[in-house]
Design a protein around this motif. Structure first.
Motif, short mmCIF file in Angstrom:
data_model
loop_
_atom_site.label_atom_id
_atom_site.label_comp_id
_atom_site.label_asym_id
_atom_site.label_seq_id
_atom_site.Cartn_x
_atom_site.Cartn_y
_atom_site.Cartn_z
N PRO A 100 0.81 -1.23 0.00
CA PRO A 100 0.00 0.00 0.00
C PRO A 100 0.84 1.27 0.00
O PRO A 100 1.96 1.30 0.51
CB PRO A 100 -0.82 -0.12 1.28
N THR A 101 0.26 2.29 -0.55
CA THR A 101 0.93 3.59 -0.59
C THR A 101 0.85 4.28 0.78
O THR A 101 -0.10 4.07 1.53
CB THR A 101 0.30 4.50 -1.66
N ASN A 102 1.86 5.05 1.06
CA ASN A 102 1.84 5.88 2.27
C ASN A 102 1.52 7.33 1.92
O ASN A 102 1.64 8.21 2.75
CB ASN A 102 3.19 5.80 2.99
N THR A 106 -4.60 10.49 5.47
CA THR A 106 -4.76 9.77 6.73
C THR A 106 -3.42 9.29 7.25
O THR A 106 -3.11 9.45 8.44
CB THR A 106 -5.72 8.57 6.55
N TYR A 107 -2.59 8.73 6.37
CA TYR A 107 -1.26 8.27 6.79
C TYR A 107 -0.44 9.45 7.32
O TYR A 107 0.22 9.34 8.37
CB TYR A 107 -0.54 7.60 5.61
N ASN A 108 -0.48 10.56 6.66
CA ASN A 108 0.31 11.72 7.06
C ASN A 108 -0.21 12.38 8.34
O ASN A 108 0.56 12.98 9.08
CB ASN A 108 0.37 12.74 5.92
N HIS A 110 -1.69 10.79 10.95
CA HIS A 110 -1.65 9.91 12.13
C HIS A 110 -0.28 9.26 12.22
O HIS A 110 0.01 8.28 11.53
CB HIS A 110 -2.75 8.84 12.04
N ASP A 111 0.54 9.78 13.12
CA ASP A 111 1.92 9.30 13.25
C ASP A 111 2.02 7.81 13.58
O ASP A 111 2.97 7.16 13.16
CB ASP A 111 2.66 10.11 14.32
N PHE A 112 1.06 7.27 14.32
CA PHE A 112 1.15 5.86 14.69
C PHE A 112 1.12 4.93 13.47
O PHE A 112 1.61 3.80 13.53
CB PHE A 112 0.07 5.45 15.70
N LEU A 113 0.56 5.39 12.35
CA LEU A 113 0.57 4.58 11.13
C LEU A 113 1.98 4.41 10.57
O LEU A 113 2.24 3.49 9.81
CB LEU A 113 -0.35 5.20 10.07
N HIS A 114 2.90 5.27 10.98
CA HIS A 114 4.29 5.19 10.53
C HIS A 114 5.03 4.05 11.22
O HIS A 114 6.19 3.77 10.90
CB HIS A 114 5.01 6.51 10.78
N ASN A 115 4.39 3.39 12.17
CA ASN A 115 5.00 2.27 12.89
C ASN A 115 4.77 0.93 12.20
O ASN A 115 5.20 -0.10 12.70
CB ASN A 115 4.42 2.16 14.31
N TYR A 116 4.07 0.93 11.07
CA TYR A 116 3.65 -0.31 10.44
C TYR A 116 3.78 -0.22 8.93
O TYR A 116 3.43 0.79 8.32
CB TYR A 116 2.18 -0.60 10.81
#
Length: 160
Positions: A100-102, A106-108, A110-116
């Motif tokens: 999936p694209t980052n 939403t990805y940008n 929510h910092d917690f999404l950067h953990n996965y």
């Protein structure tokens, strides 16, 4: 258009692939910390499998024919890499089928999404899901790329 190899891997070959991969696959800067052992039965609501089965096994019954296995690796930054092997009854050929694209708001936001991070490969009738989870966030794209390359290279040279 390239011809697609839809060779089916037998269940016994799937089991052997899992054992060999857990023993032989080396990921860059990571070490094996655990793999699933014994029988790992997962009960589900039958409706979740479109009425096909209530346990994630070949026959949908309580048996030792589980259709999913997991291998865990960890690096010095405590990033966990999880490799899931899922047995299917139909071949999808050999391909990368999901990463999936980052590049989403939403990805940008929510910092917690950067953990996965995750991606999936198909190896004939086996899905290979690669997940990386960081306790600190900031997963490096090049680390995931190297991990994917290591897995794809292993599978490309694997002889069932």
């Amino acid at each position: 258009m390239n011809e697609v190899d839809h060779t089916m891997i037998s269940y016994e070959q799937y089991r052997e692939l899992f054992r060999n991969m857990a023993a032989q696959l080396e990921l860059p800067s990571s070490k094996l910390i655990e793999k699933t052992d014994d029988i790992n039965l997962v009960a589900i609501d039958k409706e979740s499998s479109f009425g096909k089965r209530s346990i994630l096994t070949l026959d949908g019954e309580q048996s030792n024919t589980e259709t999913q296995e997991r291998i865990y690796y960890q690096d010095k930054k405590q990033v966990i890499t999880v490799i899931d092997l899922v047995y299917l009854n139909a071949s999808l050929g050999k391909d990368m089928i999901f990463w999936p694209t980052n590049s989403t708001d939403t990805y940008n936001e929510h910092d917690f999404l950067h953990n996965y991070d995750e991606c999936m490969l198909s190896y004939n009738n086996i899905l290979v899901k690669i997940s990386r989870i960081s306790p600190e966030g900031g997963l490096d794209f090049s680390d995931m790329r190297q991990t994917v390359q290591a897995v794809a290279s292993y599978l490309q040279s694997y002889k069932p």
